[in-house]
Design a protein around this motif. Structure first.
Motif, PDB file in Angstrom:
ATOM      1  N   CYS A 146      16.395 -90.285 -58.839  1.00 45.52           N
ATOM      2  CA  CYS A 146      17.563 -89.449 -58.508  1.00 45.52           C
ATOM      3  C   CYS A 146      18.730 -89.911 -59.368  1.00 45.52           C
ATOM      4  O   CYS A 146      19.013 -91.102 -59.456  1.00 45.52           O
ATOM      5  CB  CYS A 146      17.893 -89.592 -57.027  1.00 45.52           C
ATOM      6  N   GLY A 147      19.411 -88.966 -59.985  1.00 50.42           N
ATOM      7  CA  GLY A 147      20.529 -89.303 -60.861  1.00 50.42           C
ATOM      8  C   GLY A 147      21.763 -89.777 -60.124  1.00 50.42           C
ATOM      9  O   GLY A 147      22.626 -90.414 -60.718  1.00 50.42           O
ATOM     10  N   SER A 148      21.863 -89.514 -58.813  1.00 53.37           N
ATOM     11  CA  SER A 148      23.038 -89.912 -58.050  1.00 53.37           C
ATOM     12  C   SER A 148      22.891 -91.274 -57.392  1.00 53.37           C
ATOM     13  O   SER A 148      23.750 -92.128 -57.505  1.00 53.37           O
ATOM     14  CB  SER A 148      23.356 -88.872 -56.973  1.00 53.37           C
ATOM     15  N   CYS A 149      21.789 -91.477 -56.669  1.00 52.17           N
ATOM     16  CA  CYS A 149      21.634 -92.726 -55.914  1.00 52.17           C
ATOM     17  C   CYS A 149      20.582 -93.660 -56.515  1.00 52.17           C
ATOM     18  O   CYS A 149      20.367 -94.753 -56.008  1.00 52.17           O
ATOM     19  CB  CYS A 149      21.287 -92.423 -54.466  1.00 52.17           C
ATOM     20  N   ASN A 150      19.897 -93.211 -57.565  1.00 53.32           N
ATOM     21  CA  ASN A 150      18.873 -94.001 -58.271  1.00 53.32           C
ATOM     22  C   ASN A 150      17.624 -94.295 -57.444  1.00 53.32           C
ATOM     23  O   ASN A 150      16.858 -95.189 -57.781  1.00 53.32           O
ATOM     24  CB  ASN A 150      19.462 -95.306 -58.827  1.00 53.32           C
ATOM     25  N   CYS A 180      19.802 -85.995 -53.662  1.00 48.23           N
ATOM     26  CA  CYS A 180      21.262 -86.029 -53.473  1.00 48.23           C
ATOM     27  C   CYS A 180      21.895 -84.718 -53.925  1.00 48.23           C
ATOM     28  O   CYS A 180      22.957 -84.709 -54.551  1.00 48.23           O
ATOM     29  CB  CYS A 180      21.865 -87.200 -54.245  1.00 48.23           C
ATOM     30  N   ARG A 181      21.221 -83.659 -53.624  1.00 43.90           N
ATOM     31  CA  ARG A 181      21.748 -82.353 -54.002  1.00 43.90           C
ATOM     32  C   ARG A 181      23.184 -82.244 -53.476  1.00 43.90           C
ATOM     33  O   ARG A 181      23.424 -82.495 -52.302  1.00 43.90           O
ATOM     34  CB  ARG A 181      20.886 -81.253 -53.406  1.00 43.90           C
ATOM     35  N   PRO A 182      24.095 -81.886 -54.333  1.00 39.01           N
ATOM     36  CA  PRO A 182      25.496 -81.854 -53.892  1.00 39.01           C
ATOM     37  C   PRO A 182      25.747 -80.768 -52.846  1.00 39.01           C
ATOM     38  O   PRO A 182      25.197 -79.677 -52.912  1.00 39.01           O
ATOM     39  CB  PRO A 182      26.271 -81.561 -55.178  1.00 39.01           C
TER      40      PRO A 182
END
Length: 119
Positions: A8-12, A25-27
């Motif tokens: 995941c690019g947001s939370c890794n 972590c879809r915004p």
């Protein structure tokens, strides 16, 4: 043997499937209100209306000359300050408590009138 995984690019967090990583972590979409002048986003409509209230031009394009510093002022805030206290905040930012409340009330009133005219 190493396995391919997806991060995941947001939370890794690492996921086995690409779709899981995309959904992780879809915004969340938030509704916001933007200021007409600076386009800054605000959570509340009232906050957006008041954001650049002092930057709104006074009654069209009229300018008001400050009798104290002789500057030509075209913003609602400065025009009202001159009307109420006889000077603008650029040359003297100090006002009585009573004048401060009058200035605030008149600025809100004129901005509401300006907004009504534009709608």
């Amino acid at each position: 043997m190493p396995k391919k995984a997806y991060e995941c690019g947001s939370c890794n967090e690492v996921h086995q499937y690409e779709s899981s990583a995309e959904d992780c972590c879809r915004p969340e979409v938030n509704e916001v209100w933007t200021c007409d002048v600076c386009e800054e986003a605000h959570d509340e409509k009232e906050d957006a209306e008041k954001c650049c209230a002092s930057k709104v031009k006074a009654r069209g394009t009229e300018t008001v000359r400050c009798p104290s510093c002789y500057r030509d002022q075209e913003l609602v805030l400065h025009a009202v300050e001159i009307e109420v206290a006889g000077h603008c905040s650029e040359c003297n930012p100090h006002y009585s408590i009573e004048d401060t409340f009058k200035i605030g009330d008149l600025v809100e009133q004129q901005i509401a009138e300006n907004l009504e005219r534009t709608m």
